[in-house]
Write a protein that holds these residues in place. Structure first.
Motif, mmCIF file in Angstrom:
data_model
loop_
_atom_site.group_PDB
_atom_site.id
_atom_site.type_symbol
_atom_site.label_atom_id
_atom_site.label_comp_id
_atom_site.label_asym_id
_atom_site.label_seq_id
_atom_site.Cartn_x
_atom_site.Cartn_y
_atom_site.Cartn_z
ATOM 1 N N LEU A 166 79.983 5.053 9.196
ATOM 2 C CA LEU A 166 79.107 6.181 9.016
ATOM 3 C C LEU A 166 78.124 5.624 7.707
ATOM 4 C CD1 LEU A 166 77.420 8.650 9.143
ATOM 5 C CD2 LEU A 166 79.181 10.008 8.060
ATOM 6 N N ALA A 167 79.153 5.223 6.688
ATOM 7 C CA ALA A 167 78.468 4.756 5.305
ATOM 8 C C ALA A 167 77.611 3.683 5.655
ATOM 9 C CB ALA A 167 79.393 4.455 4.289
ATOM 10 N N ALA A 168 77.868 2.760 6.327
ATOM 11 C CA ALA A 168 77.099 1.709 6.705
ATOM 12 C C ALA A 168 75.828 1.752 7.380
ATOM 13 C CB ALA A 168 77.779 0.466 7.348
ATOM 14 N N GLN A 169 76.094 2.692 8.429
ATOM 15 C CA GLN A 169 74.771 3.427 9.120
ATOM 16 C C GLN A 169 73.886 4.104 8.320
ATOM 17 O OE1 GLN A 169 74.480 2.005 12.146
ATOM 18 N NE2 GLN A 169 72.464 3.186 12.703
ATOM 19 N N LEU A 170 74.355 4.932 7.303
ATOM 20 C CA LEU A 170 73.472 5.564 6.466
ATOM 21 C C LEU A 170 72.760 4.703 5.622
ATOM 22 C CD1 LEU A 170 75.773 8.493 5.401
ATOM 23 C CD2 LEU A 170 73.895 8.679 7.072
ATOM 24 N N ARG A 171 73.408 3.730 5.081
ATOM 25 C CA ARG A 171 72.726 2.511 4.218
ATOM 26 C C ARG A 171 71.558 2.106 5.048
ATOM 27 N NH1 ARG A 171 78.138 1.906 2.442
ATOM 28 N NH2 ARG A 171 78.298 0.027 3.918
ATOM 29 N N LEU A 172 71.979 1.541 6.463
ATOM 30 C CA LEU A 172 70.993 0.906 7.317
ATOM 31 C C LEU A 172 69.696 1.898 7.525
ATOM 32 C CD1 LEU A 172 69.867 -1.252 9.071
ATOM 33 C CD2 LEU A 172 71.531 -0.262 10.943
ATOM 34 N N GLU A 173 69.944 3.169 7.486
ATOM 35 C CA GLU A 173 68.844 4.094 7.975
ATOM 36 C C GLU A 173 68.075 4.273 6.885
ATOM 37 O OE1 GLU A 173 70.995 7.184 10.902
ATOM 38 O OE2 GLU A 173 70.790 7.745 9.068
ATOM 39 N N ALA A 174 68.673 4.158 5.563
ATOM 40 C CA ALA A 174 67.640 4.257 4.273
ATOM 41 C C ALA A 174 66.635 2.973 4.303
ATOM 42 C CB ALA A 174 68.615 4.210 3.096
ATOM 43 N N GLU A 175 67.419 1.772 4.478
ATOM 44 C CA GLU A 175 66.549 0.429 4.392
ATOM 45 C C GLU A 175 65.574 0.638 5.608
ATOM 46 O OE1 GLU A 175 64.722 -2.846 3.848
ATOM 47 O OE2 GLU A 175 66.157 -1.787 2.545
ATOM 48 N N LEU A 176 65.829 0.964 6.884
ATOM 49 C CA LEU A 176 64.812 0.908 7.975
ATOM 50 C C LEU A 176 63.913 1.970 7.626
ATOM 51 C CD1 LEU A 176 67.335 0.696 10.851
ATOM 52 C CD2 LEU A 176 65.842 -1.225 9.930
ATOM 53 N N GLN B 205 45.821 8.133 15.678
ATOM 54 C CA GLN B 205 45.374 7.023 16.230
ATOM 55 C C GLN B 205 46.119 5.758 15.922
ATOM 56 O OE1 GLN B 205 43.292 6.981 18.922
ATOM 57 N NE2 GLN B 205 43.371 9.159 18.602
ATOM 58 N N PHE B 206 47.313 5.309 16.126
ATOM 59 C CA PHE B 206 48.353 4.367 15.675
ATOM 60 C C PHE B 206 47.792 3.327 16.131
ATOM 61 C CE2 PHE B 206 51.265 8.182 16.250
ATOM 62 C CZ PHE B 206 51.688 8.340 14.705
ATOM 63 N N LYS B 207 47.981 2.172 15.090
ATOM 64 C CA LYS B 207 47.720 0.595 15.399
ATOM 65 C C LYS B 207 48.857 -0.199 15.583
ATOM 66 C CE LYS B 207 43.719 1.167 12.478
ATOM 67 N NZ LYS B 207 42.751 0.767 11.217
ATOM 68 N N GLY B 208 49.985 0.407 15.724
ATOM 69 C CA GLY B 208 51.261 -0.422 15.955
ATOM 70 C C GLY B 208 51.416 -1.172 14.809
ATOM 71 N N ARG B 209 51.309 -1.192 13.793
ATOM 72 C CA ARG B 209 51.483 -1.902 12.518
ATOM 73 C C ARG B 209 51.884 -0.814 11.169
ATOM 74 N NH1 ARG B 209 46.006 -3.323 13.491
ATOM 75 N NH2 ARG B 209 44.886 -2.726 11.783
ATOM 76 N N THR C 271 54.624 1.660 17.136
ATOM 77 C CA THR C 271 55.246 0.390 17.829
ATOM 78 C C THR C 271 56.234 0.012 16.791
ATOM 79 O OG1 THR C 271 53.515 -0.133 19.004
ATOM 80 C CG2 THR C 271 55.373 -1.536 19.073
ATOM 81 N N GLN C 272 56.154 -0.110 15.581
ATOM 82 C CA GLN C 272 57.044 -0.408 14.425
ATOM 83 C C GLN C 272 58.229 0.261 14.435
ATOM 84 O OE1 GLN C 272 57.183 -3.536 12.684
ATOM 85 N NE2 GLN C 272 55.764 -3.886 14.181
ATOM 86 N N GLY D 177 58.467 3.520 6.181
ATOM 87 C CA GLY D 177 57.541 4.069 5.183
ATOM 88 C C GLY D 177 56.338 3.545 4.750
ATOM 89 N N GLN D 178 56.481 2.024 4.644
ATOM 90 C CA GLN D 178 55.586 1.002 4.280
ATOM 91 C C GLN D 178 54.604 0.743 5.440
ATOM 92 O OE1 GLN D 178 58.142 -1.911 2.682
ATOM 93 N NE2 GLN D 178 58.489 -0.729 0.879
ATOM 94 N N THR D 179 54.557 0.986 6.664
ATOM 95 C CA THR D 179 53.876 0.738 7.780
ATOM 96 C C THR D 179 52.410 1.652 7.691
ATOM 97 O OG1 THR D 179 54.666 2.405 9.372
ATOM 98 C CG2 THR D 179 55.673 0.200 9.153
ATOM 99 N N GLU D 180 51.378 1.045 8.162
ATOM 100 C CA GLU D 180 50.228 1.629 8.378
ATOM 101 C C GLU D 180 50.220 2.870 9.019
ATOM 102 O OE1 GLU D 180 45.354 0.806 9.591
ATOM 103 O OE2 GLU D 180 47.035 -0.978 9.511
ATOM 104 N N ASP D 181 51.157 2.774 10.095
ATOM 105 C CA ASP D 181 51.313 3.910 11.009
ATOM 106 C C ASP D 181 51.791 5.079 10.510
ATOM 107 O OD1 ASP D 181 49.906 2.703 13.307
ATOM 108 O OD2 ASP D 181 51.910 2.071 14.152
#
Length: 268
Positions: free
Chosen positions: A230-240, A264-268, A212-213, A245-249
Motif C-alpha cells: 500500500l505504501a509503495a502504491q500511494l507513493r506511485l499515485e502521488a507521482e502519477l 475538448q480534450f487534446k490527449g496531451r 489520453t494521458q 496535473g501538469q497535462t494540458e488536458d
C-alpha cells in the motif's frame, strides 16, 4: 522449423479511423491461430498504434467466426527424440506482445467474436476493456495438450476471477460462455453478435475524445499495483497524479467544469 514470414502475409489488418485504430487478426480459416508471421505483424501493428499520436485508442478483434484459437499447432514441427523449446517461443513472441498491450499508453479494447482459446483467450484478457459477443467462448485449453497457461494467463486470471476459478479453468480446460465470463468479472460486457464491432468502435471513438494521458498513467498504476504494497502504491499515485496535473488536458477539464461546458480534450 518455424514458418518464415514470406509464407503468409496480410495476416493482420489495420484500419485507421479518426482517433483510433482497429487491428484485426486475419486468418479466419484457421480461427486466427497464432503463427510467426501473425505474431510479427500483430506486434508491429501494436507498436505503430501505440506510437501514433493521432491514435488515442486501439480496438482488437478477429476476422470470421473466431477471435483467436491460440497457437497454430500445425506450425509446430516436432522431431522424434528432440523436445521443442516452447519457452523460447514465449520469450520471442508471446511475452513481448502481452507487454506491448499492457504498457500501451492508450486504452486497448478487445472485441471477442466466437472462440478465444489458449493464448487467444489470454490475449483478449490482457486488454484493458473486453467486450464479447454472446456466442463467444473462453477456453484455457492448455492442459488438453499437456501444457500450462501462457500469454499472461496465470497472472491475469487469478486477479480477474480469483484463484479457485482460475485453477479450475486451467486444470479442467472447460469452455466459459460469454455470459459466465461476465458474471465472474472476467470481462466488461456482452452484446449481441451483430453489434459487437460497432459497439467496440463506438467506445473507442468516445475514448479518443477523452484525456489520453490520464489513461496512460492509470495503466501504469494498475500494472504496478500487483507488486506494490500500500505504501509503495500511494507513493506511485502521488507521482502519477503530479504528472497528470501538469497535462494540458487537466487544465482543459477543470476550466470546462467551471464553465459548465463539455471539455475538448487534446490527449496531451
Amino acid at each position: 522449423m518455424e514458418m518464415t514470414a514470406h509464407e503468409e502475409k496480410d495476416v493482420v489488418l489495420v484500419r485507421r479511423e479518426p482517433g483510433y485504430v482497429v487491428i484485426t487478426l486475419n486468418r479466419p480459416d484457421k480461427l486466427n491461430a497464432f503463427t510467426v508471421p501473425l505474431h510479427r505483424e500483430l506486434k508491429a501493428a501494436f507498436d505503430s498504434a501505440a506510437a501514433d499520436p493521432d491514435c488515442r485508442a486501439i480496438a482488437l478483434t478477429g476476422a470470421g467466426r473466431g477471435f483467436c484459437a491460440g497457437q497454430d499447432l500445425k506450425e509446430r514441427k516436432l522431431e522424434p527424440g528432440k523436445a521443442p523449446d516452447l519457452g523460447l517461443s514465449l520469450e520471442t513472441y508471446y511475452n513481448p506482445l502481452i507487454m506491448a498491450i499492457r504498457s500501451a499508453p492508450k486504452p486497448v479494447l478487445a472485441a471477442v467474436n466466437g472462440v478465444a482459446a489458449g493464448a487467444g483467450a489470454n490475449l483478449a484478457l490482457a486488454c484493458d476493456i473486453v467486450i464479447a459477443a454472446r456466442s463467444a467462448r473462453f477456453i484455457q485449453s492448455f492442459s488438453r495438450i499437456g501444457l500450462v497457461p501462457d500469454a499472461g494467463g496465470s497472472f491475469t486470471l487469478p486477479r480477474l476471477i480469483g484463484e479457485a476459478r482460475a485453477r479450475a479453468l486451467a486444470i479442467l480446460a472447460e469452455p466459459v460462455s460469454a455470459g459466465q465470463a461476465l458474471d465472474w468479472g472476467m470481462i466488461w460486457d456482452v452484446v449481441d453478435d451483430d453489434v459487437l464491432l460497432s459497439t467496440v468502435e463506438t467506445m473507442a471513438a468516445d475514448l479518443a475524445q477523452r484525456p489520453t494521458q490520464s489513461f496512460a498513467l492509470m495503466k501504469q498504476a494498475f500494472n504496478a499495483s500487483a507488486g506494490n504494497d500500500l505504501a509503495a502504491q500511494l507513493r506511485l499515485e502521488a507521482e502519477l497524479q503530479r504528472q497528470a496535473g501538469q497535462t494540458e488536458d487537466y487544465m482543459i477539464g477543470v476550466e470546462a467544469f467551471k464553465a459548465g461546458t463539455k471539455p475538448q480534450f487534446k490527449g496531451r
